[in-house]
Scaffold this motif. Structure first.
Motif, short mmCIF file in Angstrom:
data_model
loop_
_atom_site.label_atom_id
_atom_site.label_comp_id
_atom_site.label_asym_id
_atom_site.label_seq_id
_atom_site.Cartn_x
_atom_site.Cartn_y
_atom_site.Cartn_z
N ARG A 27 57.31 31.20 103.77
CA ARG A 27 56.63 32.31 103.41
C ARG A 27 56.45 32.98 104.68
O ARG A 27 56.33 34.27 104.79
CB ARG A 27 55.01 31.53 103.21
N GLN A 28 56.69 31.79 106.09
CA GLN A 28 56.59 32.98 107.39
C GLN A 28 58.44 33.76 107.40
O GLN A 28 58.27 35.13 107.96
CB GLN A 28 57.40 31.73 108.33
N SER A 29 59.09 33.65 106.22
CA SER A 29 60.49 34.91 106.25
C SER A 29 59.65 35.66 105.83
O SER A 29 60.12 37.26 105.83
CB SER A 29 61.23 33.78 105.59
N VAL A 30 58.74 36.34 104.62
CA VAL A 30 57.80 36.87 103.73
C VAL A 30 57.39 37.27 104.38
O VAL A 30 57.33 39.07 104.77
CB VAL A 30 57.25 36.31 102.91
N ASN A 31 56.58 36.67 105.50
CA ASN A 31 55.84 37.66 106.30
C ASN A 31 56.85 38.57 107.59
O ASN A 31 55.90 39.42 107.61
CB ASN A 31 55.05 36.69 107.56
N ALA A 32 57.45 37.96 108.07
CA ALA A 32 58.53 38.20 109.07
C ALA A 32 59.17 40.08 108.32
O ALA A 32 59.51 40.44 109.33
CB ALA A 32 59.51 37.88 109.42
#
Length: 71
Positions: A27-32
């Motif tokens: 999810r952090q990758s999507v946010n970034a």
């Protein structure tokens, strides 16, 4: 690199976690990616485009098209 992933995701009613699960990333990758802090790899960019049934150019903008049009 600018993108419209957040808007495309919202159109489908997906959370960042749901999109991350579909892409097999965090999810952090999507946010970034959504916030422009991280540019996806080419294979990931293609996976995103396929998932949203769009051309990569419809999702990602590197700013070069505006510069070329001005020349």
């Amino acid at each position: 690199m600018e993108n419209n992933i957040r808007a495309l995701r919202a159109e489908r009613g997906w959370s960042q976690q749901q999109l991350a699960d579909l892409l097999d990333v965090s999810r952090q990758s999507v946010n970034a990616i959504e916030t422009g802090k991280y540019d996806p790899s080419l294979p990931l960019a293609f996976a995103i485009a396929r998932l949203f049934e769009r051309h990569i150019e419809e999702i990602f903008d590197d700013g070069r098209s505006v510069a070329k049009a001005a020349e």
